[in-house]
Design an enzyme around this catalytic site. Structure first.
Site, PDB file in Angstrom:
ATOM      1  N   ALA A   1      16.504  17.132   2.627  1.00  0.00           N
ATOM      2  CA  ALA A   1      17.141  18.384   3.036  1.00  0.00           C
ATOM      3  C   ALA A   1      18.652  18.498   2.831  1.00  0.00           C
ATOM      4  O   ALA A   1      19.178  19.603   2.862  1.00  0.00           O
ATOM      5  CB  ALA A   1      16.817  18.666   4.504  1.00  0.00           C
ATOM      6  N   ALA A   2      19.374  17.370   2.675  1.00  0.00           N
ATOM      7  CA  ALA A   2      20.843  17.486   2.608  1.00  0.00           C
ATOM      8  C   ALA A   2      21.264  18.037   1.247  1.00  0.00           C
ATOM      9  O   ALA A   2      20.631  17.723   0.247  1.00  0.00           O
ATOM     10  CB  ALA A   2      21.478  16.115   2.828  1.00  0.00           C
ATOM     11  N   PRO A   3      22.327  18.848   1.207  1.00  0.00           N
ATOM     12  CA  PRO A   3      23.232  19.223   2.303  1.00  0.00           C
ATOM     13  C   PRO A   3      22.766  20.400   3.163  1.00  0.00           C
ATOM     14  O   PRO A   3      23.510  20.803   4.047  1.00  0.00           O
ATOM     15  CB  PRO A   3      24.518  19.580   1.551  1.00  0.00           C
ATOM     16  CG  PRO A   3      24.047  20.095   0.225  1.00  0.00           C
ATOM     17  CD  PRO A   3      22.808  19.314  -0.115  1.00  0.00           C
TER      18      PRO A   3
ATOM     19  N   GLY B   1      20.915  23.463   1.914  1.00  0.00           N
ATOM     20  CA  GLY B   1      20.714  24.770   1.272  1.00  0.00           C
ATOM     21  C   GLY B   1      19.362  25.373   1.615  1.00  0.00           C
ATOM     22  O   GLY B   1      19.269  26.522   2.056  1.00  0.00           O
TER      23      GLY B   1
ATOM     24  N   GLU C   1      16.794  13.965   6.093  1.00  0.00           N
ATOM     25  CA  GLU C   1      17.544  13.421   4.958  1.00  0.00           C
ATOM     26  C   GLU C   1      17.596  11.908   5.097  1.00  0.00           C
ATOM     27  O   GLU C   1      17.963  11.385   6.152  1.00  0.00           O
ATOM     28  CB  GLU C   1      18.952  14.037   4.922  1.00  0.00           C
ATOM     29  CG  GLU C   1      19.921  13.351   3.985  1.00  0.00           C
ATOM     30  CD  GLU C   1      19.457  13.286   2.520  1.00  0.00           C
ATOM     31  OE1 GLU C   1      18.905  14.267   2.004  1.00  0.00           O
ATOM     32  OE2 GLU C   1      19.644  12.218   1.905  1.00  0.00           O
TER      33      GLU C   1
ATOM     34  N   CYS D   1      15.744  20.322  -9.716  1.00  0.00           N
ATOM     35  CA  CYS D   1      16.738  21.010 -10.537  1.00  0.00           C
ATOM     36  C   CYS D   1      16.823  20.279 -11.880  1.00  0.00           C
ATOM     37  O   CYS D   1      17.900  19.935 -12.337  1.00  0.00           O
ATOM     38  CB  CYS D   1      18.086  21.092  -9.830  1.00  0.00           C
ATOM     39  SG  CYS D   1      18.773  19.505  -9.364  1.00  0.00           S
TER      40      CYS D   1
HETATM   41  C1  LIG Z   1      17.920  17.788  -4.492  1.00  0.00           C
HETATM   42  S1  LIG Z   1      18.586  16.953  -3.151  1.00  0.00           S
HETATM   43  C2  LIG Z   1      18.195  18.030  -1.831  1.00  0.00           C
HETATM   44  C3  LIG Z   1      19.003  19.289  -1.770  1.00  0.00           C
HETATM   45  C4  LIG Z   1      18.715  20.092  -0.521  1.00  0.00           C
HETATM   46  N1  LIG Z   1      17.301  20.384  -0.398  1.00  0.00           N
HETATM   47  C5  LIG Z   1      19.488  21.384  -0.467  1.00  0.00           C
HETATM   48  O1  LIG Z   1      18.956  22.438  -0.807  1.00  0.00           O
HETATM   49  O2  LIG Z   1      20.654  21.368  -0.036  1.00  0.00           O
HETATM   50  C6  LIG Z   1      17.481  15.639  -2.872  1.00  0.00           C
HETATM   51  C7  LIG Z   1      17.734  14.820  -1.639  1.00  0.00           C
HETATM   52  O3  LIG Z   1      16.745  13.791  -1.582  1.00  0.00           O
HETATM   53  C8  LIG Z   1      17.321  12.633  -1.007  1.00  0.00           C
HETATM   54  N2  LIG Z   1      16.533  11.426  -1.382  1.00  0.00           N
HETATM   55  C9  LIG Z   1      16.863  10.446  -2.231  1.00  0.00           C
HETATM   56  N3  LIG Z   1      15.905   9.507  -2.279  1.00  0.00           N
HETATM   57  C10 LIG Z   1      14.942   9.885  -1.421  1.00  0.00           C
HETATM   58  C11 LIG Z   1      13.709   9.329  -1.016  1.00  0.00           C
HETATM   59  N4  LIG Z   1      13.262   8.196  -1.519  1.00  0.00           N
HETATM   60  N5  LIG Z   1      12.998   9.994  -0.100  1.00  0.00           N
HETATM   61  C12 LIG Z   1      13.447  11.159   0.415  1.00  0.00           C
HETATM   62  N6  LIG Z   1      14.593  11.731   0.046  1.00  0.00           N
HETATM   63  C13 LIG Z   1      15.340  11.123  -0.852  1.00  0.00           C
HETATM   64  C14 LIG Z   1      18.731  12.630  -1.556  1.00  0.00           C
HETATM   65  O4  LIG Z   1      19.604  11.878  -0.721  1.00  0.00           O
HETATM   66  C15 LIG Z   1      19.077  14.109  -1.618  1.00  0.00           C
HETATM   67  O5  LIG Z   1      19.809  14.512  -0.494  1.00  0.00           O
END
Ligand SMILES: C[S@@+](CC[C@H](N)C(=O)[O-])C[C@H]1O[C@@H](n2cnc3c(N)ncnc32)[C@H](O)[C@@H]1O
Length: 453
Positions: A110-112, A114, A133, A231
């Site tokens: 979920a981070a940051p 959006g 997150e 993305c």
């Molecule tokens: C595309 S970003 C999410 C963006 C967020 N949904 C937004 O709209 O602001 C993907 C996220 O997955 C997290 N991530 C990385 N490895 C992961 C894992 N093994 N399991 C779950 N989340 C993970 C990352 O730290 C990152 O914050």
């Protein structure tokens, strides 16, 4: 910034005669978007449209393009959580998930924040939203986004997907997996996406996505829906991840949902044994719409078991509610919160039926009301951001276009002949934070870490 050759070669092979348009778009300017927060601004036509040169994004009713010269990210409205700066294509995910008030929703990566803030706006404060997150530092940023948006029904966790899956089998109506991906769709927006990309990133990310999606499927109730998004353009992820999910889980089906005229269909032929239903997923290409590269799929779980209901968070019986809070409430608020609970000296108001977070790393649960000190109560910044002008007994409204509001955001005291006591500070009617009026001055309680420099 030159794009990686291996990436371009693959995209030329995949896109054929569309490729020159794609490259031209990738070398062109990026799109700038913001999404109105309906928890703060219920009008879909916001009154500040002209100020930021807004014009609508067709696939999300809350979404607008803005003129980057107007810098909405450096404006009091941003600090008040009136909107969230979000790249327009990313708004497709929350719009496709379209959660309803009262649902149980999980945003697993979920981070940051959006997608979380978008989902929360559609839920209107009703139901349960868990925003998770895995990365501790990023989880704090997520928690701040939830606070700024004035969300009352969200629990923010910092967990692995597996630990959540152990806790919430068959529980959620809707799960969003906005997966960690190879980020090719962000090449135009962020130089770092290009420098961090490697040729084997898509395969590595795809394997990680399979693990995350396994956890997501196990947490869905029968009939529940999963929204998977990335993305990136890489078909090992995107259609590939969806196909492998369909292979592993016969109970999962791609759902046919209306997208937008600008979306392109997913491409079954870009993955091995691609099921025809992959054409019901969505590709967002920068040469076909004004936004960055994205992929999104909506899937439904058609069968399986509903999980055992998890234990619920315990609330304080009326007689245990700290007197300090009761005094604060009667002297300062026109609203009454229910489902109160204390964690250490922090008082929270929980949404109905919030699962117990014990044993999980929980950063935020429901609405943080404030700190119970000996003989007094100090309201939290989160409380200010969740209140409307009519919810507080004393308010001061600082017009966004006048210098006083900037002085408040910088942490300065402000001359103010109001009644003594806690005062909700607003800008053009949107709540911004707390101040305390005493002897003709408003003492500044805007959090030190958020102050404008
Ligand atoms: C595309 S970003 C999410 C963006 C967020 N949904 C937004 O709209 O602001 C993907 C996220 O997955 C997290 N991530 C990385 N490895 C992961 C894992 N093994 N399991 C779950 N989340 C993970 C990352 O730290 C990152 O914050």
């Amino acid at each position: 910034m030159a794009l990686p050759t291996a990436f371009l070669t693959r995209m030329e092979r995949l896109l054929g005669e569309e490729y020159p348009d794609f490259v031209r778009a990738m070398e062109g300017p990026r799109a700038f978007g913001l999404r109105i927060n309906p928890l703060k601004e219920p009008q879909t036509e916001p009154p500040f449209a002209a100020r930021f040169g807004l014009h609508p994004v067709s696939w999300a009713r809350e979404g607008y393009y803005y003129d980057p010269e107007t810098r909405p990210g450096r404006h009091p409205y941003y600090e008040a959580g009136v909107y969230y700066i979000q790249e327009p294509s990313a708004m497709a995910v929350g719009a496709l998930a379209d959660p309803k008030p009262g649902e149980r929703v999980l945003d697993l990566c979920a981070a940051p924040g959006g997608k979380t803030t978008h989902l929360a706006g559609r839920m209107q404060g009703e139901g349960i939203l868990i925003a998770n997150e895995i990365h501790p530092g990023r989880a704090k940023i997520l928690s701040q986004s939830v606070e700024r948006a004035g969300i009352r029904n969200c629990m923010v966790t910092n967990e692995t997907p597996q630990r959540l899956a152990d806790r919430f089998p068959g529980y959620f109506d809707c799960i969003v997996v906005d997966a960690p991906c190879s980020g090719e769709g962000m090449f135009r927006k962020e130089e770092i996406a290009v420098t961090e990309w490697t040729e084997d990133a898509p395969v590595k990310c795809a394997a990680r996505q399979d693990e995350i999606l396994d956890c997501a499927v196990s947490m869905l109730r029968p009939g529940g829906r999963l929204v998977y998004s990335t993305c990136t353009f890489a078909p090992e992820e995107d259609e590939g991840s969806v196909q492998r999910l369909l292979d592993r889980y016969p109970e999962m089906q791609v759902e046919t949902v209306p997208g937008d005229a600008h979306f392109a269909p997913g491409r079954p032929e870009w993955t091995e044994n691609g099921h025809p239903s992959l054409a019901q997923t969505f590709r967002l290409f920068p040469h076909r719409l004004d936004g960055e590269g994205h992929f999104a799929a909506v899937l439904r779980k058609t069968d399986g078991q509903t999980g055992r209901a998890p234990a619920l968070a315990q609330c304080l019986p009326d007689k245990k509610i700290p007197g300090e809070y009761r005094t604060f409430e009667s002297e300062n608020l026109r609203v009454k919160f229910k489902n109160l609970t204390l964690c250490g000296d922090q008082l929270w108001a929980l949404p109905d039926d919030l699962p117990d977070g014990n044993g999980l790393r929980v950063l935020r649960q429901g609405l943080q009301l404030g700190t119970v000190r000996k003989g007094r109560f100090e309201p939290a910044h989160a409380l200010a951001l969740a209140l409307r002008a009519e919810d507080a007994l004393r308010v001061i409204d600082l017009p966004a276009e006048q210098p006083l509001v900037e002085r408040y955001l910088r942490g300065e005291a402000i001359p103010w002949e109001g009644e003594n006591g806690w005062t909700l500070v607003l800008t053009d009617g949107y709540s911004l934070g707390w101040g305390k009026t005493s002897g003709g001055m408003l003492k500044n309680h805007y959090p030190k870490g958020l102050r404008w420099k």
